[in-house]
Design a protein around this motif. Structure first.
Motif, PDB file in Angstrom:
ATOM      1  N   GLU A  28       0.829  -1.208   0.000  1.00 41.51           N
ATOM      2  CA  GLU A  28       0.000   0.000   0.000  1.00 41.51           C
ATOM      3  C   GLU A  28       0.865   1.261   0.000  1.00 41.51           C
ATOM      4  O   GLU A  28       1.983   1.267   0.531  1.00 41.51           O
ATOM      5  CB  GLU A  28      -0.886   0.008   1.250  1.00 41.51           C
ATOM      6  CG  GLU A  28      -1.784   1.230   1.386  1.00 41.51           C
ATOM      7  CD  GLU A  28      -2.605   1.215   2.665  1.00 41.51           C
ATOM      8  OE1 GLU A  28      -3.073   2.285   3.082  1.00 41.51           O
ATOM      9  OE2 GLU A  28      -2.784   0.128   3.258  1.00 41.51           O
ATOM     10  N   LEU A  29       0.348   2.332  -0.586  1.00 39.40           N
ATOM     11  CA  LEU A  29       0.943   3.645  -0.440  1.00 39.40           C
ATOM     12  C   LEU A  29       0.009   4.469   0.422  1.00 39.40           C
ATOM     13  O   LEU A  29      -1.093   4.822   0.003  1.00 39.40           O
ATOM     14  CB  LEU A  29       1.154   4.331  -1.802  1.00 39.40           C
ATOM     15  CG  LEU A  29       2.171   5.480  -1.805  1.00 39.40           C
ATOM     16  CD1 LEU A  29       2.634   5.781  -3.231  1.00 39.40           C
ATOM     17  CD2 LEU A  29       1.645   6.758  -1.162  1.00 39.40           C
ATOM     18  N   ARG A  30       0.438   4.738   1.647  1.00 39.09           N
ATOM     19  CA  ARG A  30      -0.381   5.457   2.625  1.00 39.09           C
ATOM     20  C   ARG A  30       0.104   6.905   2.743  1.00 39.09           C
ATOM     21  O   ARG A  30       1.255   7.152   3.091  1.00 39.09           O
ATOM     22  CB  ARG A  30      -0.299   4.782   3.989  1.00 39.09           C
ATOM     23  CG  ARG A  30      -0.971   5.553   5.138  1.00 39.09           C
ATOM     24  CD  ARG A  30      -2.487   5.665   4.925  1.00 39.09           C
ATOM     25  NE  ARG A  30      -3.081   4.345   4.871  1.00 39.09           N
ATOM     26  CZ  ARG A  30      -3.611   3.736   5.941  1.00 39.09           C
ATOM     27  NH1 ARG A  30      -3.632   4.342   7.114  1.00 39.09           N
ATOM     28  NH2 ARG A  30      -4.130   2.525   5.809  1.00 39.09           N
ATOM     29  N   GLY A  31      -0.756   7.845   2.453  1.00 33.23           N
ATOM     30  CA  GLY A  31      -0.451   9.245   2.670  1.00 33.23           C
ATOM     31  C   GLY A  31      -0.773   9.646   4.097  1.00 33.23           C
ATOM     32  O   GLY A  31      -1.731   9.151   4.683  1.00 33.23           O
ATOM     33  N   LEU A 171       8.962   1.842   3.359  1.00 32.30           N
ATOM     34  CA  LEU A 171       9.709   3.062   3.071  1.00 32.30           C
ATOM     35  C   LEU A 171       8.922   4.262   3.584  1.00 32.30           C
ATOM     36  O   LEU A 171       7.789   4.496   3.166  1.00 32.30           O
ATOM     37  CB  LEU A 171       9.945   3.190   1.565  1.00 32.30           C
ATOM     38  CG  LEU A 171      10.674   4.446   1.071  1.00 32.30           C
ATOM     39  CD1 LEU A 171      12.081   4.512   1.665  1.00 32.30           C
ATOM     40  CD2 LEU A 171      10.724   4.470  -0.442  1.00 32.30           C
ATOM     41  N   LEU A 172       9.533   5.024   4.500  1.00 34.40           N
ATOM     42  CA  LEU A 172       8.911   6.207   5.084  1.00 34.40           C
ATOM     43  C   LEU A 172       9.509   7.449   4.433  1.00 34.40           C
ATOM     44  O   LEU A 172      10.717   7.670   4.516  1.00 34.40           O
ATOM     45  CB  LEU A 172       9.156   6.246   6.595  1.00 34.40           C
ATOM     46  CG  LEU A 172       8.755   5.006   7.402  1.00 34.40           C
ATOM     47  CD1 LEU A 172       9.243   5.139   8.843  1.00 34.40           C
ATOM     48  CD2 LEU A 172       7.247   4.799   7.362  1.00 34.40           C
ATOM     49  N   MET A 200       6.324  -1.910  -3.563  1.00 35.99           N
ATOM     50  CA  MET A 200       6.891  -1.427  -2.315  1.00 35.99           C
ATOM     51  C   MET A 200       5.815  -0.789  -1.435  1.00 35.99           C
ATOM     52  O   MET A 200       4.944  -0.066  -1.925  1.00 35.99           O
ATOM     53  CB  MET A 200       8.006  -0.414  -2.584  1.00 35.99           C
ATOM     54  CG  MET A 200       8.734   0.059  -1.330  1.00 35.99           C
ATOM     55  SD  MET A 200      10.197   1.062  -1.708  1.00 35.99           S
ATOM     56  CE  MET A 200      11.256  -0.202  -2.451  1.00 35.99           C
ATOM     57  N   THR A 201       5.867  -1.067  -0.147  1.00 34.41           N
ATOM     58  CA  THR A 201       4.971  -0.443   0.826  1.00 34.41           C
ATOM     59  C   THR A 201       5.566   0.899   1.234  1.00 34.41           C
ATOM     60  O   THR A 201       6.708   0.961   1.682  1.00 34.41           O
ATOM     61  CB  THR A 201       4.792  -1.337   2.061  1.00 34.41           C
ATOM     62  OG1 THR A 201       4.389  -2.650   1.637  1.00 34.41           O
ATOM     63  CG2 THR A 201       3.741  -0.764   3.001  1.00 34.41           C
ATOM     64  N   ILE A 202       4.792   1.967   1.065  1.00 33.37           N
ATOM     65  CA  ILE A 202       5.303   3.321   1.258  1.00 33.37           C
ATOM     66  C   ILE A 202       4.343   4.116   2.136  1.00 33.37           C
ATOM     67  O   ILE A 202       3.128   4.023   1.983  1.00 33.37           O
ATOM     68  CB  ILE A 202       5.471   4.049  -0.092  1.00 33.37           C
ATOM     69  CG1 ILE A 202       6.438   3.285  -0.997  1.00 33.37           C
ATOM     70  CG2 ILE A 202       5.958   5.484   0.109  1.00 33.37           C
ATOM     71  CD1 ILE A 202       6.495   3.823  -2.423  1.00 33.37           C
ATOM     72  N   MET A 203       4.920   4.898   3.057  1.00 31.31           N
ATOM     73  CA  MET A 203       4.157   5.910   3.788  1.00 31.31           C
ATOM     74  C   MET A 203       4.756   7.268   3.439  1.00 31.31           C
ATOM     75  O   MET A 203       5.970   7.443   3.469  1.00 31.31           O
ATOM     76  CB  MET A 203       4.208   5.663   5.292  1.00 31.31           C
ATOM     77  CG  MET A 203       3.499   4.386   5.717  1.00 31.31           C
ATOM     78  SD  MET A 203       3.500   4.165   7.530  1.00 31.31           S
ATOM     79  CE  MET A 203       2.345   5.477   8.024  1.00 31.31           C
ATOM     80  N   LEU A 204       3.887   8.217   3.098  1.00 32.36           N
ATOM     81  CA  LEU A 204       4.327   9.495   2.569  1.00 32.36           C
ATOM     82  C   LEU A 204       3.704  10.649   3.337  1.00 32.36           C
ATOM     83  O   LEU A 204       2.480  10.771   3.404  1.00 32.36           O
ATOM     84  CB  LEU A 204       3.927   9.597   1.089  1.00 32.36           C
ATOM     85  CG  LEU A 204       4.069  10.952   0.401  1.00 32.36           C
ATOM     86  CD1 LEU A 204       5.537  11.354   0.298  1.00 32.36           C
ATOM     87  CD2 LEU A 204       3.416  10.916  -0.981  1.00 32.36           C
ATOM     88  N   ILE A 205       4.564  11.484   3.943  1.00 33.94           N
ATOM     89  CA  ILE A 205       4.128  12.761   4.517  1.00 33.94           C
ATOM     90  C   ILE A 205       4.392  13.836   3.480  1.00 33.94           C
ATOM     91  O   ILE A 205       5.481  13.909   2.924  1.00 33.94           O
ATOM     92  CB  ILE A 205       4.906  13.113   5.800  1.00 33.94           C
ATOM     93  CG1 ILE A 205       4.589  12.139   6.934  1.00 33.94           C
ATOM     94  CG2 ILE A 205       4.584  14.539   6.251  1.00 33.94           C
ATOM     95  CD1 ILE A 205       5.429  12.368   8.175  1.00 33.94           C
ATOM     96  N   GLU A 206       3.404  14.677   3.238  1.00 39.34           N
ATOM     97  CA  GLU A 206       3.619  15.745   2.280  1.00 39.34           C
ATOM     98  C   GLU A 206       2.597  16.857   2.507  1.00 39.34           C
ATOM     99  O   GLU A 206       1.411  16.589   2.728  1.00 39.34           O
ATOM    100  CB  GLU A 206       3.506  15.201   0.852  1.00 39.34           C
ATOM    101  CG  GLU A 206       3.878  16.176  -0.234  1.00 39.34           C
ATOM    102  CD  GLU A 206       5.225  16.821  -0.008  1.00 39.34           C
ATOM    103  OE1 GLU A 206       5.253  18.063   0.149  1.00 39.34           O
ATOM    104  OE2 GLU A 206       6.236  16.108   0.045  1.00 39.34           O
ATOM    105  N   ARG A 218      -4.682   5.148   0.351  1.00 37.37           N
ATOM    106  CA  ARG A 218      -5.459   5.647   1.476  1.00 37.37           C
ATOM    107  C   ARG A 218      -4.680   6.781   2.135  1.00 37.37           C
ATOM    108  O   ARG A 218      -3.461   6.868   1.992  1.00 37.37           O
ATOM    109  CB  ARG A 218      -5.759   4.550   2.512  1.00 37.37           C
ATOM    110  CG  ARG A 218      -6.657   3.430   2.011  1.00 37.37           C
ATOM    111  CD  ARG A 218      -6.967   2.451   3.128  1.00 37.37           C
ATOM    112  NE  ARG A 218      -7.747   3.048   4.212  1.00 37.37           N
ATOM    113  CZ  ARG A 218      -9.077   3.172   4.191  1.00 37.37           C
ATOM    114  NH1 ARG A 218      -9.770   2.751   3.147  1.00 37.37           N
ATOM    115  NH2 ARG A 218      -9.716   3.702   5.212  1.00 37.37           N
ATOM    116  N   ILE A 219      -5.403   7.619   2.880  1.00 35.96           N
ATOM    117  CA  ILE A 219      -4.795   8.762   3.546  1.00 35.96           C
ATOM    118  C   ILE A 219      -5.241   8.805   4.998  1.00 35.96           C
ATOM    119  O   ILE A 219      -6.431   8.635   5.294  1.00 35.96           O
ATOM    120  CB  ILE A 219      -5.175  10.083   2.841  1.00 35.96           C
ATOM    121  CG1 ILE A 219      -4.642  10.089   1.407  1.00 35.96           C
ATOM    122  CG2 ILE A 219      -4.627  11.285   3.601  1.00 35.96           C
ATOM    123  CD1 ILE A 219      -5.104  11.280   0.586  1.00 35.96           C
TER     124      ILE A 219
END
Length: 253
Positions: A28-31, A171-172, A200-206, A218-219
């Motif tokens: 998952e890519l989590r925002g 990956l953060l 790749m599993t990613i968490m993204l702060i932006e 998802r966010i």
């Protein structure tokens, strides 16, 4: 992949995170978004182990990691790209990237000091992986240059390449687009999207909400250290609590 359960952390009696819970699926890519001071970076530093939670639990692939130091979490597959550029001065771009693979080394200090065959083999593998990571982020031509010579956009790519050499499960990315020009943001978004497509599993702060909503599955939204919303990008755009947090209560009314 990741289960965060009721994480809390205070500074001077003020909650930076309070009972934060979320679950991130494999691939998952989590925002993670929220106003300034919402506790986003604190959450990431607790997941990576650079800051310990005062209460709560973090589980990675079924293993509790909340009491492990950062290097042990890195060995288990947690990699973080911090907001500020963190370079090793006096080292080449390639050497800076190769540092990211140290969590995978097994030869030991004695083997390294004596330059034993096992160490030399690991060293060759690390630099091969570093070259591959540089190619992945489009920095191959910069490999032999001093890392401090890189413009800001390329420095961010260097940090991402360094994280990739660790072969992360999670990956953060803490505001990787901060300070970048519009074309650099587009290039970075494309790269993050490619990593996500590769599983790749990613968490993204932006802070760029449009960037997050275009990338994330998802966010999670934080405000004053607490989760106020969690859902798909479309759900988050319409959530009155999110609108109020960013624009004020009158805007949500």
């Amino acid at each position: 992949m990741l289960d965060v359960e009721r994480l809390s952390r205070t500074f001077g009696g003020v909650y930076a995170n309070r009972d934060v819970s979320l679950t991130v699926a494999d691939g998952e890519l989590r925002g993670v978004i929220g106003p300034n001071g919402a506790g986003k970076s604190t959450l990431f530093t607790m997941i990576s182990g650079h800051l310990h939670a005062q209460s709560g639990r973090i589980t990675l692939d079924g293993q509790h990691i909340d009491r492990l130091p950062p290097h042990r979490r890195a060995q288990l597959g947690v990699a973080i790209v911090f907001q500020g550029a963190r370079l090793f001065p006096g080292m080449s771009v390639l050497a800076n990237v190769a540092v990211g693979a140290t969590s995978r080394t097994r030869a030991g200090a004695v083997s390294a000091a004596l330059r034993l065959p096992r160490h030399r083999r690991e060293e060759r593998e690390i630099f091969a992986d570093a070259h591959e990571a540089l190619a992945r982020v489009g920095l191959s031509e910069w490999a032999d240059r001093d890392a401090e010579q890189l413009p800001l956009g390329q420095q961010r790519r260097l940090q991402l390449a360094r994280a990739l050499t660790a072969s992360p499960k999670l990956l953060l990315l803490d505001e990787p687009a901060s300070g970048l020009r519009a074309n650099e943001r587009r290039e970075l978004s494309h790269l993050i999207r490619e990593l996500h497509r590769d599983g790749m599993t990613i968490m993204l702060i932006e802070h760029d909400v449009s960037m997050v909503t275009s990338l994330a599955d998802r966010i999670t939204v934080l405000d004053l250290g607490e989760v106020i919303a969690d859902g798909t990008p479309d759900e988050i755009r319409r959530d009155p609590r999110v609108i109020a947090a960013y624009l004020g209560k009158d805007a949500a009314a």
